[in-house]
Motif scaffolding. Structure first.
Motif, PDB file in Angstrom:
ATOM      1  N   GLY A 118       8.902 -43.317 -24.048  1.00  0.00           N
ATOM      2  CA  GLY A 118      10.080 -42.692 -23.153  1.00  0.00           C
ATOM      3  C   GLY A 118      10.216 -44.385 -22.167  1.00  0.00           C
ATOM      4  O   GLY A 118       9.649 -45.188 -22.688  1.00  0.00           O
TER       5      GLY A 118
ATOM      6  N   ASN B  25       9.635 -45.854 -18.729  1.00  0.00           N
ATOM      7  CA  ASN B  25       9.381 -45.885 -17.407  1.00  0.00           C
ATOM      8  C   ASN B  25       9.052 -46.122 -16.144  1.00  0.00           C
ATOM      9  O   ASN B  25       9.171 -46.963 -15.687  1.00  0.00           O
ATOM     10  CB  ASN B  25       7.594 -46.559 -17.752  1.00  0.00           C
TER      11      ASN B  25
ATOM     12  N   GLY C  75       7.584 -40.990 -16.240  1.00  0.00           N
ATOM     13  CA  GLY C  75       7.216 -41.100 -17.727  1.00  0.00           C
ATOM     14  C   GLY C  75       7.264 -40.114 -18.212  1.00  0.00           C
ATOM     15  O   GLY C  75       7.401 -39.123 -17.730  1.00  0.00           O
ATOM     16  N   ARG C  76       6.924 -39.833 -19.744  1.00  0.00           N
ATOM     17  CA  ARG C  76       6.875 -39.267 -20.657  1.00  0.00           C
ATOM     18  C   ARG C  76       5.590 -37.282 -20.360  1.00  0.00           C
ATOM     19  O   ARG C  76       6.144 -36.246 -20.366  1.00  0.00           O
ATOM     20  CB  ARG C  76       6.343 -39.200 -22.045  1.00  0.00           C
ATOM     21  N   ASP C  77       4.959 -38.210 -19.303  1.00  0.00           N
ATOM     22  CA  ASP C  77       3.708 -37.170 -19.029  1.00  0.00           C
ATOM     23  C   ASP C  77       3.343 -37.096 -17.435  1.00  0.00           C
ATOM     24  O   ASP C  77       2.724 -36.335 -16.639  1.00  0.00           O
ATOM     25  CB  ASP C  77       2.199 -37.627 -20.137  1.00  0.00           C
TER      26      ASP C  77
END
Length: 95
Positions: free
Chosen positions: A72, A74, A79-81
């Motif tokens: 990812g 950020n 980000g990814r989550d």
């Protein structure tokens, strides 16, 4: 039963993530093994033109984007989550 389902879902998600990470490190290992061979062949047979840079930079760019997609980028907290964290945050606010 629902707890068992969630645990199974978490396991599958973790298993997928480990597979993705393994794929990246396989990609990186192959890059590190093949690039010296390409450089050697170039410098041995056509030392006056360094064409290995095209392979090095092209494949390196692909490897960078593979890393970026996996771990990812950020930028400003996205980000990814990020989506999952926001969903949990709004669910907690409503409860």
């Amino acid at each position: 039963m629902e707890a068992n389902f969630k645990q199974h879902q978490s396991y599958l998600k973790a298993q997928k993530r480990v597979k993705e990470i393994k794929g990246f490190y396989t990609h990186l290992t192959i890059y590190c093994l093949i690039m010296p061979i390409i450089i050697f062949v170039n410098l041995k047979f056509v030392p006056e033109f360094h064409w290995f840079w095209f392979s090095l930079l092209g494949w390196g760019t692909g490897l960078f984007f593979h890393w970026l997609g996996l771990f990812g980028f950020n930028l400003l907290g996205f980000g990814r989550d990020w989506e999952e964290k926001k969903i949990r945050e709004y669910m907690n606010e409503n409860n």
